[in-house]
Write a protein that holds these residues in place. Structure first.
Motif, PDB file in Angstrom:
ATOM      1  N   UNK A 171     -32.612  20.016 -25.561  1.00  0.00           N
ATOM      2  CA  UNK A 171     -31.979  20.512 -26.746  1.00  0.00           C
ATOM      3  C   UNK A 171     -32.805  20.297 -28.000  1.00  0.00           C
ATOM      4  N   UNK A 172     -33.966  19.677 -27.876  1.00  0.00           N
ATOM      5  CA  UNK A 172     -34.812  19.456 -29.056  1.00  0.00           C
ATOM      6  C   UNK A 172     -35.765  20.626 -29.256  1.00  0.00           C
ATOM      7  N   UNK A 173     -36.033  20.958 -30.507  1.00  0.00           N
ATOM      8  CA  UNK A 173     -37.019  21.973 -30.836  1.00  0.00           C
ATOM      9  C   UNK A 173     -38.399  21.333 -30.723  1.00  0.00           C
ATOM     10  N   UNK A 174     -39.324  22.009 -30.068  1.00  0.00           N
ATOM     11  CA  UNK A 174     -40.666  21.489 -29.873  1.00  0.00           C
ATOM     12  C   UNK A 174     -41.638  22.275 -30.738  1.00  0.00           C
ATOM     13  N   UNK A 175     -42.468  21.563 -31.465  1.00  0.00           N
ATOM     14  CA  UNK A 175     -43.564  22.202 -32.184  1.00  0.00           C
ATOM     15  C   UNK A 175     -44.817  21.377 -31.926  1.00  0.00           C
ATOM     16  N   UNK A 176     -45.961  22.036 -31.983  1.00  0.00           N
ATOM     17  CA  UNK A 176     -47.233  21.393 -31.671  1.00  0.00           C
ATOM     18  C   UNK A 176     -48.075  21.277 -32.928  1.00  0.00           C
ATOM     19  N   UNK A 177     -48.714  20.153 -33.082  1.00  0.00           N
ATOM     20  CA  UNK A 177     -49.644  19.937 -34.180  1.00  0.00           C
ATOM     21  C   UNK A 177     -51.050  19.906 -33.603  1.00  0.00           C
ATOM     22  N   UNK A 178     -51.876  20.822 -34.012  1.00  0.00           N
ATOM     23  CA  UNK A 178     -53.263  20.824 -33.568  1.00  0.00           C
ATOM     24  C   UNK A 178     -54.102  20.236 -34.691  1.00  0.00           C
ATOM     25  N   UNK A 179     -54.578  19.024 -34.455  1.00  0.00           N
ATOM     26  CA  UNK A 179     -55.347  18.297 -35.459  1.00  0.00           C
ATOM     27  C   UNK A 179     -56.521  17.621 -34.778  1.00  0.00           C
ATOM     28  N   UNK A 180     -57.543  17.256 -35.563  1.00  0.00           N
ATOM     29  CA  UNK A 180     -58.589  16.408 -34.981  1.00  0.00           C
ATOM     30  C   UNK A 180     -57.937  15.158 -34.376  1.00  0.00           C
ATOM     31  N   UNK A 181     -58.548  14.629 -33.339  1.00  0.00           N
ATOM     32  CA  UNK A 181     -57.917  13.589 -32.527  1.00  0.00           C
ATOM     33  C   UNK A 181     -57.488  12.364 -33.334  1.00  0.00           C
ATOM     34  N   UNK A 182     -58.324  11.884 -34.217  1.00  0.00           N
ATOM     35  CA  UNK A 182     -57.963  10.706 -35.018  1.00  0.00           C
ATOM     36  C   UNK A 182     -56.729  10.989 -35.873  1.00  0.00           C
ATOM     37  N   UNK A 183     -56.666  12.169 -36.467  1.00  0.00           N
ATOM     38  CA  UNK A 183     -55.505  12.524 -37.293  1.00  0.00           C
ATOM     39  C   UNK A 183     -54.253  12.683 -36.439  1.00  0.00           C
ATOM     40  N   UNK A 184     -54.412  13.214 -35.227  1.00  0.00           N
ATOM     41  CA  UNK A 184     -53.266  13.360 -34.330  1.00  0.00           C
ATOM     42  C   UNK A 184     -52.698  11.986 -33.966  1.00  0.00           C
ATOM     43  N   UNK A 185     -53.574  11.040 -33.664  1.00  0.00           N
ATOM     44  CA  UNK A 185     -53.125   9.683 -33.344  1.00  0.00           C
ATOM     45  C   UNK A 185     -52.423   9.051 -34.544  1.00  0.00           C
ATOM     46  N   UNK A 186     -52.988   9.244 -35.726  1.00  0.00           N
ATOM     47  CA  UNK A 186     -52.368   8.702 -36.936  1.00  0.00           C
ATOM     48  C   UNK A 186     -51.013   9.329 -37.220  1.00  0.00           C
ATOM     49  N   UNK A 187     -50.850  10.604 -36.868  1.00  0.00           N
ATOM     50  CA  UNK A 187     -49.554  11.262 -37.069  1.00  0.00           C
ATOM     51  C   UNK A 187     -48.477  10.573 -36.242  1.00  0.00           C
ATOM     52  N   UNK A 188     -48.796  10.191 -35.008  1.00  0.00           N
ATOM     53  CA  UNK A 188     -47.837   9.465 -34.169  1.00  0.00           C
ATOM     54  C   UNK A 188     -47.644   8.056 -34.718  1.00  0.00           C
ATOM     55  N   UNK A 189     -48.712   7.417 -35.072  1.00  0.00           N
ATOM     56  CA  UNK A 189     -48.652   6.047 -35.597  1.00  0.00           C
ATOM     57  C   UNK A 189     -47.786   5.961 -36.855  1.00  0.00           C
ATOM     58  N   UNK A 233     -45.431   8.092 -37.773  1.00  0.00           N
ATOM     59  CA  UNK A 233     -44.114   8.688 -37.636  1.00  0.00           C
ATOM     60  C   UNK A 233     -44.039  10.146 -38.054  1.00  0.00           C
ATOM     61  N   UNK A 234     -45.180  10.804 -38.251  1.00  0.00           N
ATOM     62  CA  UNK A 234     -45.199  12.216 -38.611  1.00  0.00           C
ATOM     63  C   UNK A 234     -45.244  13.128 -37.395  1.00  0.00           C
ATOM     64  N   UNK A 235     -45.407  12.549 -36.216  1.00  0.00           N
ATOM     65  CA  UNK A 235     -45.330  13.258 -34.940  1.00  0.00           C
ATOM     66  C   UNK A 235     -44.649  12.301 -33.967  1.00  0.00           C
ATOM     67  N   UNK A 236     -43.975  12.856 -32.984  1.00  0.00           N
ATOM     68  CA  UNK A 236     -43.188  12.031 -32.063  1.00  0.00           C
ATOM     69  C   UNK A 236     -43.956  11.540 -30.841  1.00  0.00           C
TER      70      UNK A 236
END
Length: 183
Positions: A1-19, A21-24
């Protein structure tokens, strides 16, 4: 039931987004650093092999094709290029004394190798073959039969994500998927 969206970012930025709380979630190899800001599922999402690539007319192609272990790479004195965020490479190749040049994103790896600034790359075939194609380097880089792995990739759920409450459910779903596929 959750909406899924993808963030395509350079790897370090993607990890920081999770760290931060800007990505799940992210799909990757667990490391002690990543486990500080995320929870790793009990079951891997998928399994990948890493292949060795070199430039097409490498003068030591026959020797390269015979590589079976990291010790063979070391014995040959080959140099590699990789993405600065590639923890698998750091742990499994560079840490064994293999000379490595680091670049800041994957697209530069293919160009670096095509210019013969390193002897080889070890990467996932699906993504690296796409890079080779996108940069018009199919005639300059070759995928060898030399393979490392498998390496399991897990779902890492950020500790700041609302999904952290669903980790048991995510694990059950992964176990069910694993039993259905036999992997």
């Amino acid at each position: 039931g959750n909406k899924v969206s993808y963030l395509l970012k350079p790897w370090k930025r993607a990890q920081n987004a999770v760290k931060n709380g800007n990505a799940d979630v992210m799909f990757t190899i667990p490391t002690s650093e990543r486990e500080q800001y995320s929870v790793v599922t009990d079951v891997p999402l998928f399994r990948l092999y890493f292949y060795l690539y070199t430039y097409t007319d490498h003068p030591r192609m026959n020797e390269i094709q015979q590589i079976k272990t990291v010790e063979d790479i070391k014995r040959l004195g080959l140099t590699f290029v990789s993405n600065a965020g590639n923890g698998w490479f750091k742990q499994n190749i560079e840490s064994k004394g293999i000379k490595t040049f680091w670049v800041d994103d994957d697209s530069k790896i293919a160009r670096f190798l095509a210019l013969k600034r390193a002897d080889a790359v070890i990467d996932v075939a699906s993504s690296f073959n796409l890079l080779i194609s996108e940069h018009g380097l199919k005639d300059k880089i070759i995928q060898t039969d030399v393979r490392f792995g498998p390496t399991d990739f897990y779902i890492l759920v950020g500790r700041k994500s609302f999904l952290i409450e669903n980790i048991a459910e995510i694990n059950r779903a992964l176990l069910e998927m694993e039993s259905e596929t036999g992997d």
